[in-house]
Design a protein around this motif. Structure first.
Motif, PDB file in Angstrom:
ATOM      1  N   TRP A 100      -8.091 -10.168   2.139  1.00  0.00           N
ATOM      2  CA  TRP A 100      -8.009  -8.805   1.605  1.00  0.00           C
ATOM      3  C   TRP A 100      -7.010  -8.750   0.460  1.00  0.00           C
ATOM      4  CZ3 TRP A 100     -11.524  -5.245   2.681  1.00  0.00           C
ATOM      5  CH2 TRP A 100     -12.249  -5.354   3.876  1.00  0.00           C
ATOM      6  N   ARG A 101      -5.913  -9.507   0.570  1.00  0.00           N
ATOM      7  CA  ARG A 101      -4.908  -9.514  -0.501  1.00  0.00           C
ATOM      8  C   ARG A 101      -5.502 -10.028  -1.810  1.00  0.00           C
ATOM      9  NH1 ARG A 101      -2.360 -12.157   3.500  1.00  0.00           N
ATOM     10  NH2 ARG A 101      -2.285 -14.101   2.296  1.00  0.00           N
ATOM     11  N   SER A 102      -6.259 -11.117  -1.723  1.00  0.00           N
ATOM     12  CA  SER A 102      -6.834 -11.665  -2.951  1.00  0.00           C
ATOM     13  C   SER A 102      -7.857 -10.717  -3.552  1.00  0.00           C
ATOM     14  CB  SER A 102      -7.463 -13.040  -2.679  1.00  0.00           C
ATOM     15  OG  SER A 102      -8.573 -12.947  -1.814  1.00  0.00           O
ATOM     16  N   CYS A 103      -8.612 -10.034  -2.706  1.00  0.00           N
ATOM     17  CA  CYS A 103      -9.582  -9.051  -3.203  1.00  0.00           C
ATOM     18  C   CYS A 103      -8.869  -7.904  -3.926  1.00  0.00           C
ATOM     19  CB  CYS A 103     -10.415  -8.494  -2.051  1.00  0.00           C
ATOM     20  SG  CYS A 103     -11.618  -9.651  -1.367  1.00  0.00           S
ATOM     21  N   MET A 104      -7.733  -7.499  -3.391  1.00  0.00           N
ATOM     22  CA  MET A 104      -6.991  -6.408  -4.012  1.00  0.00           C
ATOM     23  C   MET A 104      -6.448  -6.805  -5.378  1.00  0.00           C
ATOM     24  SD  MET A 104      -5.018  -4.771  -0.697  1.00  0.00           S
ATOM     25  CE  MET A 104      -4.213  -3.473  -1.651  1.00  0.00           C
ATOM     26  N   VAL A 105      -5.944  -8.035  -5.492  1.00  0.00           N
ATOM     27  CA  VAL A 105      -5.448  -8.498  -6.786  1.00  0.00           C
ATOM     28  C   VAL A 105      -6.595  -8.584  -7.790  1.00  0.00           C
ATOM     29  CG1 VAL A 105      -4.409 -10.450  -8.017  1.00  0.00           C
ATOM     30  CG2 VAL A 105      -3.465  -9.719  -5.819  1.00  0.00           C
ATOM     31  N   ALA A 111      -9.302  -6.857  -7.765  1.00  0.00           N
ATOM     32  CA  ALA A 111      -9.749  -5.498  -8.077  1.00  0.00           C
ATOM     33  C   ALA A 111      -8.892  -4.852  -9.162  1.00  0.00           C
ATOM     34  CB  ALA A 111      -9.722  -4.637  -6.815  1.00  0.00           C
ATOM     35  N   LEU A 112      -7.635  -5.212  -9.224  1.00  0.00           N
ATOM     36  CA  LEU A 112      -6.751  -4.656 -10.253  1.00  0.00           C
ATOM     37  C   LEU A 112      -7.030  -5.230 -11.632  1.00  0.00           C
ATOM     38  CD1 LEU A 112      -3.247  -4.493  -8.547  1.00  0.00           C
ATOM     39  CD2 LEU A 112      -4.535  -2.560  -9.474  1.00  0.00           C
ATOM     40  N   GLY A 113      -7.553  -6.461 -11.676  1.00  0.00           N
ATOM     41  CA  GLY A 113      -7.812  -7.098 -12.962  1.00  0.00           C
ATOM     42  C   GLY A 113      -6.519  -7.262 -13.750  1.00  0.00           C
ATOM     43  N   PRO A 114      -6.516  -6.939 -15.056  1.00  0.00           N
ATOM     44  CA  PRO A 114      -5.314  -7.089 -15.897  1.00  0.00           C
ATOM     45  C   PRO A 114      -4.125  -6.260 -15.426  1.00  0.00           C
ATOM     46  CG  PRO A 114      -7.286  -6.759 -17.242  1.00  0.00           C
ATOM     47  CD  PRO A 114      -7.692  -6.488 -15.826  1.00  0.00           C
ATOM     48  N   LEU A 115      -4.394  -5.202 -14.657  1.00  0.00           N
ATOM     49  CA  LEU A 115      -3.299  -4.366 -14.174  1.00  0.00           C
ATOM     50  C   LEU A 115      -2.398  -5.117 -13.198  1.00  0.00           C
ATOM     51  CD1 LEU A 115      -5.093  -0.948 -13.560  1.00  0.00           C
ATOM     52  CD2 LEU A 115      -3.646  -1.594 -15.496  1.00  0.00           C
ATOM     53  N   ALA A 116      -2.948  -6.134 -12.535  1.00  0.00           N
ATOM     54  CA  ALA A 116      -2.137  -6.904 -11.584  1.00  0.00           C
ATOM     55  C   ALA A 116      -0.967  -7.568 -12.287  1.00  0.00           C
ATOM     56  CB  ALA A 116      -3.005  -7.952 -10.883  1.00  0.00           C
ATOM     57  N   VAL A 122     -10.657   5.027   5.415  1.00  0.00           N
ATOM     58  CA  VAL A 122      -9.319   4.667   5.878  1.00  0.00           C
ATOM     59  C   VAL A 122      -8.752   3.531   5.041  1.00  0.00           C
ATOM     60  CG1 VAL A 122      -8.025   3.636   7.783  1.00  0.00           C
ATOM     61  CG2 VAL A 122      -9.595   5.524   8.221  1.00  0.00           C
ATOM     62  N   LEU A 123      -9.568   2.517   4.763  1.00  0.00           N
ATOM     63  CA  LEU A 123      -9.078   1.389   3.976  1.00  0.00           C
ATOM     64  C   LEU A 123      -8.820   1.787   2.520  1.00  0.00           C
ATOM     65  CD1 LEU A 123     -10.866  -1.850   5.197  1.00  0.00           C
ATOM     66  CD2 LEU A 123      -8.808  -0.718   6.024  1.00  0.00           C
ATOM     67  N   LEU A 124      -9.651   2.682   2.000  1.00  0.00           N
ATOM     68  CA  LEU A 124      -9.426   3.157   0.627  1.00  0.00           C
ATOM     69  C   LEU A 124      -8.041   3.780   0.492  1.00  0.00           C
ATOM     70  CD1 LEU A 124     -10.357   3.872  -2.251  1.00  0.00           C
ATOM     71  CD2 LEU A 124     -11.453   5.920  -1.287  1.00  0.00           C
ATOM     72  N   ASP A 125      -7.677   4.625   1.433  1.00  0.00           N
ATOM     73  CA  ASP A 125      -6.351   5.241   1.405  1.00  0.00           C
ATOM     74  C   ASP A 125      -5.255   4.188   1.549  1.00  0.00           C
ATOM     75  OD1 ASP A 125      -7.435   7.746   1.107  1.00  0.00           O
ATOM     76  OD2 ASP A 125      -7.293   8.271   3.240  1.00  0.00           O
ATOM     77  N   LYS A 126      -5.508   3.201   2.384  1.00  0.00           N
ATOM     78  CA  LYS A 126      -4.530   2.142   2.622  1.00  0.00           C
ATOM     79  C   LYS A 126      -4.295   1.307   1.359  1.00  0.00           C
ATOM     80  CE  LYS A 126      -3.636  -1.661   5.821  1.00  0.00           C
ATOM     81  NZ  LYS A 126      -2.329  -1.077   6.220  1.00  0.00           N
ATOM     82  N   PHE A 127      -5.380   0.910   0.715  1.00  0.00           N
ATOM     83  CA  PHE A 127      -5.266   0.106  -0.506  1.00  0.00           C
ATOM     84  C   PHE A 127      -4.609   0.905  -1.628  1.00  0.00           C
ATOM     85  CE2 PHE A 127      -9.405  -2.114   0.991  1.00  0.00           C
ATOM     86  CZ  PHE A 127      -8.684  -2.880   1.891  1.00  0.00           C
ATOM     87  N   SER A 128      -5.012   2.160  -1.792  1.00  0.00           N
ATOM     88  CA  SER A 128      -4.442   3.015  -2.838  1.00  0.00           C
ATOM     89  C   SER A 128      -2.935   3.168  -2.652  1.00  0.00           C
ATOM     90  CB  SER A 128      -5.104   4.397  -2.816  1.00  0.00           C
ATOM     91  OG  SER A 128      -6.475   4.327  -3.123  1.00  0.00           O
ATOM     92  N   ALA A 129      -2.528   3.402  -1.415  1.00  0.00           N
ATOM     93  CA  ALA A 129      -1.105   3.593  -1.131  1.00  0.00           C
ATOM     94  C   ALA A 129      -0.309   2.332  -1.448  1.00  0.00           C
ATOM     95  CB  ALA A 129      -0.915   3.989   0.330  1.00  0.00           C
ATOM     96  N   ALA A 155      -4.834   3.149  -9.325  1.00  0.00           N
ATOM     97  CA  ALA A 155      -4.730   2.636  -7.959  1.00  0.00           C
ATOM     98  C   ALA A 155      -5.979   2.995  -7.156  1.00  0.00           C
ATOM     99  CB  ALA A 155      -3.491   3.199  -7.276  1.00  0.00           C
ATOM    100  N   ARG A 156      -6.444   4.224  -7.345  1.00  0.00           N
ATOM    101  CA  ARG A 156      -7.636   4.674  -6.605  1.00  0.00           C
ATOM    102  C   ARG A 156      -8.884   3.915  -7.066  1.00  0.00           C
ATOM    103  NH1 ARG A 156      -7.512   7.222  -1.739  1.00  0.00           N
ATOM    104  NH2 ARG A 156      -9.355   8.501  -1.407  1.00  0.00           N
ATOM    105  N   ASN A 157      -9.020   3.724  -8.359  1.00  0.00           N
ATOM    106  CA  ASN A 157     -10.177   2.999  -8.888  1.00  0.00           C
ATOM    107  C   ASN A 157     -10.198   1.551  -8.394  1.00  0.00           C
ATOM    108  OD1 ASN A 157     -11.102   5.238 -10.288  1.00  0.00           O
ATOM    109  ND2 ASN A 157     -10.061   4.670 -12.192  1.00  0.00           N
ATOM    110  N   ALA A 158      -9.031   0.921  -8.392  1.00  0.00           N
ATOM    111  CA  ALA A 158      -8.948  -0.463  -7.923  1.00  0.00           C
ATOM    112  C   ALA A 158      -9.260  -0.541  -6.436  1.00  0.00           C
ATOM    113  CB  ALA A 158      -7.565  -1.033  -8.212  1.00  0.00           C
ATOM    114  N   ALA A 159      -8.785   0.436  -5.675  1.00  0.00           N
ATOM    115  CA  ALA A 159      -9.061   0.457  -4.237  1.00  0.00           C
ATOM    116  C   ALA A 159     -10.564   0.533  -3.981  1.00  0.00           C
ATOM    117  CB  ALA A 159      -8.341   1.631  -3.584  1.00  0.00           C
ATOM    118  N   LEU A 160     -11.256   1.333  -4.770  1.00  0.00           N
ATOM    119  CA  LEU A 160     -12.718   1.437  -4.641  1.00  0.00           C
ATOM    120  C   LEU A 160     -13.394   0.105  -4.959  1.00  0.00           C
ATOM    121  CD1 LEU A 160     -13.256   4.903  -6.346  1.00  0.00           C
ATOM    122  CD2 LEU A 160     -13.830   4.350  -3.969  1.00  0.00           C
ATOM    123  N   GLU A 161     -12.855  -0.630  -5.916  1.00  0.00           N
ATOM    124  CA  GLU A 161     -13.449  -1.900  -6.333  1.00  0.00           C
ATOM    125  C   GLU A 161     -13.292  -2.987  -5.273  1.00  0.00           C
ATOM    126  OE1 GLU A 161     -15.548  -4.543  -8.686  1.00  0.00           O
ATOM    127  OE2 GLU A 161     -15.409  -2.352  -8.673  1.00  0.00           O
TER     128      GLU A 161
END
Length: 227
Positions: free
Chosen positions: A20-25, A27-32, A68-75, A87-93
């Motif tokens: 999940w951590r790698s997916c989140m990074v 999802a952020l793309g250049p923002l990471a 629930v996970l969307l809120d978790k990732f966004s936070a 943050a919200r857009n990346a969480a959706l991705e």
């Protein structure tokens, strides 16, 4: 005598990618890089709150799971400095990325091992803690044909190691006389299976501390000599 094997997925039939951590990074793309968001910095935010964690809601299925996970990732993103909208857009991705079959690496001996188990008279089933759409991923990876059924926490509304999901699995397989659980997680897979009265096989790295499993192996093919 009806015999069944229930297989975990991540870290058992695959090498455990992606996290999940790698997916989140991703999802952020250049923002990471811009906000210095790394997998290690995300780690503390992902130690709790998933449906399969002790403090999580294991009953979550379908869209409720993702809300629930969307809120978790966004936070988590916002806590690391990412602006709210980004943050919200990346969480959706993250939802799209975790379903990308090209990110998963099936163990080279998985298909052959599953085929031999079927030849030996076992019915293969999946028993996984996973996102609701997970079966589509199994199809894309070319493994769905090997399984008589799938028990997925994101559909069943219960998570390993809770005994409830093991009882759901038994009903799905029409109460086999002999049941094995094969997995890599000492708690979710091994302890959960033993508490349910099943046999358990631990897929572990060499030198791993004993998990209490009936069998501990370092490859899927090695398991065949015990079945």
């Amino acid at each position: 005598m009806r015999r069944a094997i229930f297989w975990d997925f991540d870290g058992t039939l695959t090498n455990g990618e992606p996290s999940w951590r790698s997916c989140m990074v991703m999802a952020l793309g250049p923002l990471a890089e811009r906000y210095d968001v790394t997998e290690e910095k995300l780690r503390p935010f992902l130690k709790s709150g998933f449906p399969w964690h002790p403090d999580g809601d294991s009953s979550l299925t379908g869209e409720d799971f993702w809300l629930v996970l969307l809120d978790k990732f966004s936070a988590a993103f916002e806590a690391l400095g990412v602006p709210k909208v980004e943050a919200r857009n990346a969480a959706l991705e993250v939802r799209n990325i975790v379903q990308d079959a090209t990110l998963y690496h099936v163990r080279p001996d998985a298909a052959a091992t599953l085929a031999v188990c079927a030849f030996k008279g076992y019915k293969n089933y999946i028993l996984t803690n996973n996102f609701p759409e997970w079966e589509n991923l199994l199809i894309q990876l070319g493994l769905r044909q090997f399984f008589s059924g799938i028990i997925n926490s994101g559909v069943a509304g219960a998570c390993k190691p809770d005994e409830r999901i093991f009882r759901i699995a038994e009903r799905t397989a029409n109460f086999p006389s002999l049941i094995w659980m094969v997995g890599d997680n000492p708690i979710a897979d091994i302890l959960g299976a033993k508490n349910a009265g099943w046999h358990a096989a631990h897929i572990a790295k060499p030198g791993t501390k004993s998990s209490g499993a009936d069998v501990t192996v370092t490859s899927l093919s090695e398991l065949l000599k015990f079945l």
